[in-house]
Design an enzyme around this catalytic site. Structure first.
Site, PDB file in Angstrom:
ATOM      1  N   GLU A 229       0.839  -1.192   0.000  1.00 12.07           N
ATOM      2  CA  GLU A 229       0.000   0.000   0.000  1.00 12.07           C
ATOM      3  C   GLU A 229       0.873   1.240   0.000  1.00 12.07           C
ATOM      4  O   GLU A 229       2.084   1.175   0.255  1.00 12.07           O
ATOM      5  CB  GLU A 229      -0.947  -0.003   1.206  1.00 12.07           C
ATOM      6  CG  GLU A 229      -0.262  -0.081   2.541  1.00 12.07           C
ATOM      7  CD  GLU A 229      -1.236  -0.343   3.687  1.00 12.07           C
ATOM      8  OE1 GLU A 229      -2.358  -0.817   3.420  1.00 12.07           O
ATOM      9  OE2 GLU A 229      -0.880  -0.066   4.841  1.00 12.07           O
TER      10      GLU A 229
ATOM     11  N   GLU B 123      -4.767  -1.162  11.073  1.00 13.93           N
ATOM     12  CA  GLU B 123      -5.074  -2.537  11.458  1.00 13.93           C
ATOM     13  C   GLU B 123      -5.887  -2.519  12.747  1.00 13.93           C
ATOM     14  O   GLU B 123      -5.988  -1.486  13.414  1.00 13.93           O
ATOM     15  CB  GLU B 123      -3.803  -3.369  11.681  1.00 13.93           C
ATOM     16  CG  GLU B 123      -2.943  -2.888  12.850  1.00 13.93           C
ATOM     17  CD  GLU B 123      -1.709  -3.738  13.042  1.00 13.93           C
ATOM     18  OE1 GLU B 123      -1.543  -4.724  12.297  1.00 13.93           O
ATOM     19  OE2 GLU B 123      -0.914  -3.429  13.945  1.00 13.93           O
TER      20      GLU B 123
END
Length: 582
Positions: free
Chosen positions: A147, A235
């Site tokens: 990413e 996350e």
């Protein structure tokens, strides 16, 4: 099968300690065996697992799946490739499409492991290799995703708490931007950066994600926040994190007790409006070890954590500074010096921080506290006072002076002190528990109870209080003192001994460019050379894995390999000889 049992709410206080003993063992075993249950234990055995159900653990434990779930829950996510990266060539292609720099990370990862930043194609290939190896070693899963790397962000996480009745709360934030190799070093709650609107927006998105996976327990949703307060999901940790005490400090909630109540089936007792921010808390280094514990190479490098709380940030930081000075750790290398420097650094005190704080402030690596002229004089005065105090004690026998064959002046001492590259003349005179010390023409009065057996000494220097630790001293005048967090090595000699020492032969310095030693204890993952090979300066020689992180060791100069003293799979200690060059 690992189970944690709680029968009644009354047992929560006694259960608290047992839970913390079980949790690290449980987490290690789950990772070791790649535990992915499809059925909760209570379904077949009538017991309750204190924590979220297996669906939430699986969904949030996989970074690829969790990112897709976050998008569907309208949570801000980082631009990137949402699938599994197959090989290094595909990694390069994806990285080019996203645009450099990119972050390569393990899908099942956490704790900074299996993560690499790549700024070009070469770094992408290398990052893919190391990240996949670390991911396989740490998590039993080598899948990677890529990413966009958000440069110079803050790392801010939201504590959430949810029950089995579709109730969920956000318990404010913790800032954990001070990091080394993507591992948190200093954390605080609340953050100096967030305003009430941003805090609320982040909290609401964290709760939305928790509800999307029917989360029930305490958990943490982590975000990256840029300079304009745009935030992106990173996350979710489906467990109680070791930094949870600072959230407990500012909210007054016992998160372990709340987890037990949720597991028992009770609804949450609080509403969102009930969650306060009272005071400030900082965490550096919570006690998890005891004398005799084995600090092995197979787990995270964290030894313990230290939490301080104050009515405001200044008070919390002041208490942390004092606590770090009084923190005694022996036998292993630790980072107290770095922690102390961070919390007193002007940028940190002002709240001007990001995840690049450490490389920005210490571009050449942290070398310890840099003494001012006054601090150097204070250190010299303390060290020589300790030296004289020990000499005076050695001249006592059962409380009475020894009979000396030579007449000694016990009240005045002329000493020579080596500190770093400098040599200093110091004069010490004794008056009870106070020593008058003259250094570079400046006189300082040092007062202490002079308990030479204590690991800590509280010293007063002309009204300034200092807490120091004498780590070692020997008959040759060598002394190591922890002062202002950093360990300094000094050599103290009498004037006569200093004059004679110049006739002593010096030990030859080892040529370290022709040898490669292990910088840390660990396991040899790969050896890239054999005897007779020609190597170039900067070429990879071998890879050492320590604390689940892989470290590439390179040649310090060009040359021919003379001998290789290690092989893949072996365990090596710090300082062990690995490779020799001719």
């Amino acid at each position: 099968t690992l189970r944690v049992l709680a029968h009644t709410e009354k047992e929560s206080s006694n259960f608290h300690q047992r839970f913390f003993l079980c949790k690290p063992i449980m987490n290690s075993c789950l990772r070791m065996f790649n535990f992915k249950p499809s059925l909760s234990p209570q379904a077949s055995e009538g017991v309750t697992f204190i924590g979220p159900d297996t669906h939430a653990i699986q969904a949030m434990g996989d970074k690829i799946e969790s990112k897709l779930l976050a998008k569907n829950a309208k949570v801000n996510t980082i631009p990137g490739f949402d699938g599994v990266v197959k090989d290094a060539d595909e990694a390069v292609r994806i990285a080019r499409e996203i645009g450099y720099p990119v972050m390569i990370k393990a899908s099942a990862g956490g704790g900074g492991k299996g993560m690499r930043i790549a700024w070009d194609d070469e770094e992408t290939r290398e990052g893919f290799r190391f990240s996949s190896q670390e991911a396989a070693s740490s998590f039993g899963d080598d899948r990677l995703l890529i990413e966009k790397f958000i440069d110079n962000p803050r790392h801010i996480e939201i504590q959430v708490l949810a029950d089995k009745h579709d109730n969920a709360l956000w318990l404010n934030e913790r800032e954990c931007s001070i990091q080394r190799r993507n591992q948190k070093v200093v954390e605080e709650a609340p953050s100096t950066f967030l305003d009430p609107d941003t805090r609320r927006a982040m909290g609401e998105q964290a709760v939305a994600l928790a509800k999307a996976v029917k989360y029930s327990s305490a958990g943490t949703v982590e975000f990256l926040v840029d300079s304009k307060k745009n935030f992106y999901f990173l996350e979710m940790n489906t467990r109680l994190q070791v930094e949870h005490p600072i959230t407990e400090c500012i909210t007054g909630l016992d998160l372990v007790q709340e987890m037990i109540r949720v597991a028992k089936g009770y609804p949450l007792r609080h509403k969102q409006a009930d969650i306060p921010i009272n005071g400030w808390a900082v965490e550096c280094v919570d006690s998890g070890i005891q004398e005799g514990s084995d600090i092995s190479i197979y787990y995270d490098p964290m030894i313990s954590k230290l939490i301080t709380y104050g009515s405001d940030r200044a008070e919390a930081l002041q208490r942390m500074e004092e606590a770090l000075d009084n923190y005694v750790i022996r036998g292993v290398t630790h980072n107290i010096a770095l922690l102390r420097e961070v919390i007193i650094h002007p940028r940190f005190v002002q709240g001007n921080i990001s995840t690049k704080f450490l490389p920005d402030v210490y571009p050449d690596g942290f070398k310890g506290h840099k003494l001012t002229d006054l601090e150097k004089r204070e250190l010299l005065a303390i060290a020589t006072s300790l030296y004289v105090a020990e000499q005076l004690r050695s001249q006592q026998f059962l409380g009475s002076p020894r009979i000396s064959l030579a007449k000694l002046d016990l009240n005045n001492w002329e000493l020579s002190v080596q500190l770093g590259d400098g040599t200093y003349s110091v004069t010490v005179s004794n008056n009870g528990s106070t020593f008058s010390v003259e250094v570079d023409g400046m006189k300082l009065n040092v007062t202490n109870e002079w308990n030479l057996a204590s690991p800590l000494s509280s010293v007063t220097i002309d009204g300034t209080h200092r807490t120091i630790q004498c780590l070692s001293r020997d008959a040759a005048g060598n002394i190591s003192i922890q002062f202002l967090g950093t360990v300094y090595k000094l050599r103290i000699l009498t004037k006569l001994a200093a004059e004679l020492s110049k006739y002593m032969p010096e030990k030859a310095v080892e040529d370290t460019t022709s040898i490669l030693r292990s910088p840390m204890p660990g396991a040899v993952v790969a050896v890239s050379v054999k005897p007779g090979d020609l190597v170039s300066e900067g070429q990879e020689i071998c890879v050492i894995e320590a604390m689940k992180m892989q470290n590439s060791l390179i040649a310090a100069k060009s040359g021919k390999v003379k001998a290789v003293h290690c092989k893949a799979g072996e365990t090596v200690g710090e300082g062990d000889l690995l490779v020799e060059l001719e």
